[in-house]
Design a protein around this motif. Sequence first.
Motif, PDB file in Angstrom:
ATOM      1  N   LYS A   1      -9.670  -3.422  -5.801  1.00  0.00           N
ATOM      2  CA  LYS A   1     -10.155  -2.096  -6.196  1.00  0.00           C
ATOM      3  C   LYS A   1      -9.404  -1.007  -5.438  1.00  0.00           C
ATOM      4  CE  LYS A   1     -14.805  -3.230  -7.813  1.00  0.00           C
ATOM      5  NZ  LYS A   1     -16.264  -3.065  -7.606  1.00  0.00           N
ATOM      6  N   LEU A   2      -9.144  -1.248  -4.151  1.00  0.00           N
ATOM      7  CA  LEU A   2      -8.386  -0.289  -3.352  1.00  0.00           C
ATOM      8  C   LEU A   2      -6.989  -0.093  -3.936  1.00  0.00           C
ATOM      9  CD1 LEU A   2      -8.019   1.459  -0.791  1.00  0.00           C
ATOM     10  CD2 LEU A   2      -7.368  -0.635   0.434  1.00  0.00           C
ATOM     11  N   LEU A   3      -6.382  -1.181  -4.387  1.00  0.00           N
ATOM     12  CA  LEU A   3      -5.040  -1.122  -4.962  1.00  0.00           C
ATOM     13  C   LEU A   3      -5.049  -0.688  -6.430  1.00  0.00           C
ATOM     14  CD1 LEU A   3      -3.547  -4.381  -3.413  1.00  0.00           C
ATOM     15  CD2 LEU A   3      -2.825  -2.044  -2.911  1.00  0.00           C
ATOM     16  N   LYS A   4      -6.257  -0.529  -6.984  1.00  0.00           N
ATOM     17  CA  LYS A   4      -6.432  -0.120  -8.383  1.00  0.00           C
ATOM     18  C   LYS A   4      -5.757  -1.098  -9.341  1.00  0.00           C
ATOM     19  CE  LYS A   4      -6.987   4.745  -7.191  1.00  0.00           C
ATOM     20  NZ  LYS A   4      -6.519   6.137  -7.361  1.00  0.00           N
ATOM     21  N   VAL A   5      -5.869  -2.383  -8.974  1.00  0.00           N
ATOM     22  CA  VAL A   5      -5.400  -3.433  -9.883  1.00  0.00           C
ATOM     23  C   VAL A   5      -6.348  -3.521 -11.068  1.00  0.00           C
ATOM     24  CG1 VAL A   5      -4.926  -5.909 -10.103  1.00  0.00           C
ATOM     25  CG2 VAL A   5      -4.334  -4.703  -7.994  1.00  0.00           C
ATOM     26  N   ILE A   6      -7.638  -3.214 -10.814  1.00  0.00           N
ATOM     27  CA  ILE A   6      -8.655  -3.250 -11.875  1.00  0.00           C
ATOM     28  C   ILE A   6      -9.310  -1.878 -11.983  1.00  0.00           C
ATOM     29  CG2 ILE A   6      -9.139  -5.698 -11.702  1.00  0.00           C
ATOM     30  CD1 ILE A   6     -11.458  -5.075  -9.873  1.00  0.00           C
TER      31      ILE A   6
ATOM     32  N   VAL B   1      -6.267   1.881   4.773  1.00  0.00           N
ATOM     33  CA  VAL B   1      -6.100   0.425   4.780  1.00  0.00           C
ATOM     34  C   VAL B   1      -6.803  -0.187   5.986  1.00  0.00           C
ATOM     35  CG1 VAL B   1      -4.447  -1.471   4.877  1.00  0.00           C
ATOM     36  CG2 VAL B   1      -3.916   0.569   3.535  1.00  0.00           C
ATOM     37  N   ASN B   2      -6.634   0.424   7.159  1.00  0.00           N
ATOM     38  CA  ASN B   2      -7.284  -0.097   8.364  1.00  0.00           C
ATOM     39  C   ASN B   2      -8.801  -0.050   8.257  1.00  0.00           C
ATOM     40  OD1 ASN B   2      -4.680   1.222  10.511  1.00  0.00           O
ATOM     41  ND2 ASN B   2      -4.932  -0.845   9.744  1.00  0.00           N
ATOM     42  N   LYS B   3      -9.323   0.986   7.609  1.00  0.00           N
ATOM     43  CA  LYS B   3     -10.776   1.071   7.407  1.00  0.00           C
ATOM     44  C   LYS B   3     -11.248  -0.062   6.507  1.00  0.00           C
ATOM     45  CE  LYS B   3     -14.511   4.134   5.926  1.00  0.00           C
ATOM     46  NZ  LYS B   3     -14.867   5.464   5.358  1.00  0.00           N
ATOM     47  N   TYR B   4     -10.477  -0.352   5.456  1.00  0.00           N
ATOM     48  CA  TYR B   4     -10.818  -1.478   4.571  1.00  0.00           C
ATOM     49  C   TYR B   4     -10.838  -2.791   5.357  1.00  0.00           C
ATOM     50  CZ  TYR B   4      -9.621  -5.575   1.863  1.00  0.00           C
ATOM     51  OH  TYR B   4      -9.581  -6.866   1.391  1.00  0.00           O
ATOM     52  N   LEU B   5      -9.805  -3.028   6.170  1.00  0.00           N
ATOM     53  CA  LEU B   5      -9.725  -4.271   6.937  1.00  0.00           C
ATOM     54  C   LEU B   5     -10.896  -4.423   7.902  1.00  0.00           C
ATOM     55  CD1 LEU B   5      -5.924  -4.458   7.871  1.00  0.00           C
ATOM     56  CD2 LEU B   5      -7.157  -6.002   6.341  1.00  0.00           C
ATOM     57  N   GLU B   6     -11.328  -3.310   8.481  1.00  0.00           N
ATOM     58  CA  GLU B   6     -12.362  -3.355   9.516  1.00  0.00           C
ATOM     59  C   GLU B   6     -13.774  -3.395   8.944  1.00  0.00           C
ATOM     60  OE1 GLU B   6     -13.455  -1.069  13.724  1.00  0.00           O
ATOM     61  OE2 GLU B   6     -12.084  -0.128  12.287  1.00  0.00           O
ATOM     62  N   THR B   7     -13.997  -2.780   7.774  1.00  0.00           N
ATOM     63  CA  THR B   7     -15.370  -2.617   7.283  1.00  0.00           C
ATOM     64  C   THR B   7     -15.679  -3.353   5.984  1.00  0.00           C
ATOM     65  OG1 THR B   7     -14.799  -0.589   6.066  1.00  0.00           O
ATOM     66  CG2 THR B   7     -15.518  -0.345   8.358  1.00  0.00           C
ATOM     67  N   ASP B   8     -14.661  -3.699   5.200  1.00  0.00           N
ATOM     68  CA  ASP B   8     -14.893  -4.363   3.913  1.00  0.00           C
ATOM     69  C   ASP B   8     -14.298  -5.764   3.943  1.00  0.00           C
ATOM     70  OD1 ASP B   8     -14.893  -5.296   1.293  1.00  0.00           O
ATOM     71  OD2 ASP B   8     -14.461  -3.354   0.398  1.00  0.00           O
ATOM     72  N   GLY B   9     -13.011  -5.862   3.777  1.00  0.00           N
ATOM     73  CA  GLY B   9     -12.318  -7.136   3.905  1.00  0.00           C
ATOM     74  C   GLY B   9     -12.457  -8.088   2.732  1.00  0.00           C
ATOM     75  N   THR B  10     -13.178  -7.692   1.671  1.00  0.00           N
ATOM     76  CA  THR B  10     -13.377  -8.600   0.543  1.00  0.00           C
ATOM     77  C   THR B  10     -12.184  -8.562  -0.398  1.00  0.00           C
ATOM     78  OG1 THR B  10     -14.477  -6.919  -0.806  1.00  0.00           O
ATOM     79  CG2 THR B  10     -15.866  -8.250   0.656  1.00  0.00           C
ATOM     80  N   ASP B  11     -12.017  -9.647  -1.157  1.00  0.00           N
ATOM     81  CA  ASP B  11     -10.932  -9.698  -2.133  1.00  0.00           C
ATOM     82  C   ASP B  11     -11.141  -8.678  -3.250  1.00  0.00           C
ATOM     83  OD1 ASP B  11      -9.641 -11.661  -0.746  1.00  0.00           O
ATOM     84  OD2 ASP B  11     -10.380 -13.319  -1.964  1.00  0.00           O
TER      85      ASP B  11
ATOM     86  N   PHE C   1       0.825  -1.214   0.000  1.00  0.00           N
ATOM     87  CA  PHE C   1       0.000   0.000   0.000  1.00  0.00           C
ATOM     88  C   PHE C   1       0.857   1.262   0.000  1.00  0.00           C
ATOM     89  CE2 PHE C   1      -2.410  -3.396   2.009  1.00  0.00           C
ATOM     90  CZ  PHE C   1      -3.587  -3.370   1.276  1.00  0.00           C
ATOM     91  N   ASP C   2       1.969   1.213   0.743  1.00  0.00           N
ATOM     92  CA  ASP C   2       2.863   2.377   0.773  1.00  0.00           C
ATOM     93  C   ASP C   2       3.374   2.700  -0.625  1.00  0.00           C
ATOM     94  OD1 ASP C   2       2.535   2.471   3.505  1.00  0.00           O
ATOM     95  OD2 ASP C   2       4.439   1.480   3.977  1.00  0.00           O
ATOM     96  N   GLY C   3       3.631   1.655  -1.414  1.00  0.00           N
ATOM     97  CA  GLY C   3       4.135   1.861  -2.766  1.00  0.00           C
ATOM     98  C   GLY C   3       3.146   2.560  -3.677  1.00  0.00           C
ATOM     99  N   LYS C   4       1.871   2.523  -3.292  1.00  0.00           N
ATOM    100  CA  LYS C   4       0.837   3.189  -4.094  1.00  0.00           C
ATOM    101  C   LYS C   4       0.316   4.458  -3.420  1.00  0.00           C
ATOM    102  CE  LYS C   4      -0.856  -0.854  -6.609  1.00  0.00           C
ATOM    103  NZ  LYS C   4      -0.973  -0.305  -7.954  1.00  0.00           N
ATOM    104  N   GLY C   5       0.961   4.846  -2.312  1.00  0.00           N
ATOM    105  CA  GLY C   5       0.569   6.072  -1.628  1.00  0.00           C
ATOM    106  C   GLY C   5      -0.758   5.978  -0.896  1.00  0.00           C
ATOM    107  N   ILE C   6      -1.146   4.770  -0.492  1.00  0.00           N
ATOM    108  CA  ILE C   6      -2.411   4.569   0.229  1.00  0.00           C
ATOM    109  C   ILE C   6      -2.121   4.598   1.726  1.00  0.00           C
ATOM    110  CG2 ILE C   6      -4.382   3.028   0.581  1.00  0.00           C
ATOM    111  CD1 ILE C   6      -3.760   1.848  -2.202  1.00  0.00           C
TER     112      ILE C   6
END
Length: 330
Positions: A325-330, A310-320, A300-305
């Motif tokens: 999408k968070l990493l903008k792979v797609i 990231v912690n919000k994603y882990l706590e509230t989303d957690g899906t693959d 995530f650091d490499g993408k400036g996130i």
Amino acid sequence: MKNVFEFITNKRDYTLHFQNAEYTKNDFECFYSHEDVMGKEVEFLPGIFYKFELKRSVLLKNIVAVLCLYNGESQLIKLLPKILNEKFGKKIITIQFKNIRDSYSFFIDQEKVYGNEKKFQGKDEAKFQYEYEYVKEEPEYLEIPTERILFPCRTGGEGTRCSLKGVFREEGIFTTCTYENHYIFFDEYEMHCLTANSEEVRNICKMCNNCMKTIELMKEGRFIGPTKGNDSDCLTVGEYDGIYIIENGNHRACCAKAFGISLVKAKIHKYRRTEELRKEPEVIKGIDNQKVLDSFYRVFDGKGISRTVVNKYLETDGTDVGLIKLLKVI
């Protein structure tokens, strides 16, 4: 189920199983002592936070205060404050779980008090409760429904024959379980399962000319499947109580499943269920949690996130899908 636990650790044992590794009470306390932040919250593993506090009686506080004023040469007296704190102080740990993405279990005195199971498409299909044995008989050549074929766990090419593996590896989120001290974003089975519920991920697959050619032949009914005496282009599977595991032809089976080919012709080996229960995989000991944590945030650091995001994603989303999408792979 509550996700926060607070207890006195002096006479209690606790263990965390995270992904495929085990972290003991000693791992927690050694990590915290290195940080030297008593009373402050520390992230031990992604989305798992804890802090230590030391509670002492008035008498103990006064004794320690006097000893700390001593400036003599005696090493014993210099060590006494630490010894007294360890022996008579109450060490209280507060541990909080803010991670709904990963599989982990937390035990206090060997009793499981909290856990989370990673959720992804195809997980329940891949669970086998019993061991199986090979049935020695002639293989069958039949059309089988692709929905009953499990996605592959290991494909060849190291990312050169599978576009999806190549992209995930380049992004740093495809990690095999042999990479110790690394956070596991996706194993190969989980990665391929994504194609079942994400059109964006299937678009990555479309970058592979070989896969698209195979899909085209299958859709047009021109793909030559195996027949007895002619195993060219052979898709071979093992049948386990109506579920098929790929033995040869990982890419072809994966293409068919991902792109809606309902039936494929396959060579089938039979396996019979025994009464022996399948053993749970052993957890790995001696993994460095700081290195696991660093390998997680490095992506995530490499993408400036930011870590807050990231912690919000882990706590509230957690899906693959949410992760890529968070990493903008797609």
